[in-house]
Scaffold this motif. Structure first.
Motif, PDB file in Angstrom:
ATOM      1  N   HIS A 165       0.698  -1.760  -0.318  1.00 11.55           N
ATOM      2  CA  HIS A 165       0.082  -0.113  -0.183  1.00 11.55           C
ATOM      3  C   HIS A 165       0.913   1.396   0.147  1.00 11.55           C
ATOM      4  N   PHE A 202       0.592   6.008  -1.010  1.00  8.22           N
ATOM      5  CA  PHE A 202      -0.112   6.919  -1.812  1.00  8.22           C
ATOM      6  C   PHE A 202       0.892   8.235  -1.610  1.00  8.22           C
ATOM      7  N   THR A 205       0.923   0.402  -5.211  1.00  8.41           N
ATOM      8  CA  THR A 205       0.086   0.857  -5.514  1.00  8.41           C
ATOM      9  C   THR A 205      -0.680   1.042  -4.490  1.00  8.41           C
ATOM     10  N   ASP A 206      -2.010   1.672  -4.587  1.00  9.54           N
ATOM     11  CA  ASP A 206      -3.271   2.281  -3.057  1.00  9.54           C
ATOM     12  C   ASP A 206      -3.841   1.096  -2.787  1.00  9.54           C
ATOM     13  N   GLY A 241      -6.103   1.502   0.422  1.00  7.30           N
ATOM     14  CA  GLY A 241      -6.274   1.590   1.283  1.00  7.30           C
ATOM     15  C   GLY A 241      -7.717   1.516   1.771  1.00  7.30           C
TER      16      GLY A 241
END
Length: 465
Positions: free
Chosen positions: A36, A38, A109-110, A112
């Motif tokens: 994860h 961002f 990659t996101d 979330g």
């Protein structure tokens, strides 16, 4: 050889990234490992590219934010389990699990919305490792409590570094975007698209301007003029390849500017539009008129904008004369049916992030069927139907545009999309609707590159991906 057994869920550490505890899903169905991330920002020299990113390691604690950095190894297209392909940054990091430690490739990659901040794919597994799909935690368990000893910060809205690509720095739209960005604490640089030049390479590509390499921007807002569409989209593609979020993607700009391609895309997505025909040979001019139901009809140059190069032919003879004139100029054009019931009016729907945020009805001058404000038309507020709203959103999505001006005609058999504009002007729609469209665009950019955590944990929905 003693086998090293992993369950489908394990704890691990990535000490080189400053992550002492991460709960990961072990998935042999996925080839690539993913972490994860961002606020991803490449930096460093072309010879030694780096990448910086932020992560919330604990899915249940969005106040815990760790900033990581690592050498940038590659940029790679990865197809996820739902079939979507994404261009991701690739780093290498040492993973620690129990007594074992070994280097693996990780894509950023996101994740979330996922319950697991990391996915350990099969390419990360060594030859002596086996995965037991029915068991979990076969290796020593860790805890997010280790982060309590680390500096914590409650994350406020991050200041963004933005740029707008335009050759008109002083026009209304550009100035409003600058004002909206600065009001929210962001910085905005204005860049003349035609003066950009590029260093194209697999890793560490660059965009140069005025004798200097441009820094990494969190987002770029392309406002590419029709006269430089080809070069402008090349510049946008370069920013995209460097991992910069572009408000209007290069593909969306290219397709929307090519009227023939745009109508083919709309047709493929079954979006209503005026009957449209196209031909190159002069011998087919009579057939073109018949295909769209005869006169009156509208002829449009493929590279026209703001109502220029659009002609209404009220009789078959007039249509043939205009077609002959366009063909004599070797100009490509479309022939479309004339929607009489629209009565010289169209509706501009401003779509931002998949939502219609403002609308206006535009009327042409009494002697002009075109409703463009640049041609002397007028605008007023209008309420649109649910069907019109859905069509506008669908058209923007079909063009792969996060922000679009979708022009609709109200036909007897439903709304018809006239055009999708990838760089819609803000002056008319803001003054008519009374809405802060520039501010809404900034909000959308923030959600794409610096998303805020959910207000309450109870509202957070997590999937088991």
């Amino acid at each position: 050889m003693t086998q090293f057994t992993l369950g489908w869920e394990e704890w691990l550490a990535l000490p080189g990234l400053g992550l002492p505890a991460i709960r990961a899903k072990v998935d042999t169905g996925a080839r690539t490992s993913a972490l994860h991330a961002f606020a991803i920002e490449p930096f460093g020299s072309a010879d030694k590219p780096m990448v910086r990113f932020a992560i919330h390691p604990d899915p249940a604690d969005h106040d815990l934010e760790i900033i990581c950095s690592a050498p940038l190894k590659d940029r790679r297209e990865v197809t996820s389990s739902n079939g979507e392909t994404e261009l991701r940054f690739v780093i290498e990091a040492e993973v620690v699990m129990g007594e074992r430690r070994w280097p693996i490739e990780i894509t950023l990659t996101d994740r979330g919305s996922m319950a697991y901040r990391m996915l350990l794919g099969r390419s990360a597994l060594l030859d002596d490792m086996i995965v037991s799909p029915t068991q979990r935690m076969q290796q020593p368990e860790l805890s997010f409590d280790v982060y309590r000893a680390l500096p914590r910060r409650h994350r406020a809205q991050r200041a963004l570094r933005l740029a707008v690509l335009t050759r008109e720095p002083n026009n209304y739209s550009t100035q409003r975007l600058i004002e909206a960005a600065e009001t929210r604490g962001h910085t905005m640089e204005v860049i003349d698209t035609s003066r950009c030049y590029m260093n194209i390479r697999a890793v560490g590509g660059e965009v140069h301007y005025d004798g200097r390499r441009l820094p990494h921007y969190d987002a770029v807002i392309p406002r590419i003029g029709a006269s430089i569409t080809s070069y402008g989209t090349a510049v946008v593609r370069q920013f995209e390849s460097m991992g910069t979020y572009c408000l209007s993607g290069s593909e969306g700009i290219s397709v929307s500017r090519d009227k023939l391609h745009a109508h083919q895309v709309l047709a493929r997505h079954r979006i209503g539009m005026p009957t449209t025909a196209f031909a190159r040979s002069p011998k087919d001019s009579g057939n073109l008129v018949e295909l769209v139901g005869g006169a009156p009809l509208v002829l449009k140059l493929l590279e026209s904008s703001q109502g220029k190069g659009v002609v209404l032919a009220e009789t078959p003879k007039a249509a043939e004369s205009v077609i002959s004139a366009f063909q004599g100029l070797k100009a490509d054009f479309l022939v479309q049916s004339f929607v009489k019931e629209a009565a010289g009016e169209d509706i501009r729907c401003l779509v931002v992030g998949g939502k219609v945020v403002a609308t206006m009805r535009r009327r042409g001058k009494p002697d002009d069927f075109r409703s463009n404000l640049h041609q002397g038309g007028t605008a007023e507020k209008v309420r649109i139907s649910r069907e019109e709203r859905e069509v506008a959103i669908k058209a923007a999505r079909a063009m792969k545009l996060d922000v679009a001006g979708v022009d609709l005609l109200r036909g007897a058999d439903g709304p018809k999309v006239l055009e999708v504009n990838s760089s819609p002007g803000l002056e008319g729609i803001e003054k008519t609707s009374g809405k802060d469209i520039a501010g809404l665009i900034m909000e959308h950019i923030e959600t794409k590159v610096a998303p805020k955590p959910p207000r309450s944990k109870s509202r957070t929905k997590r999937s088991a991906g």
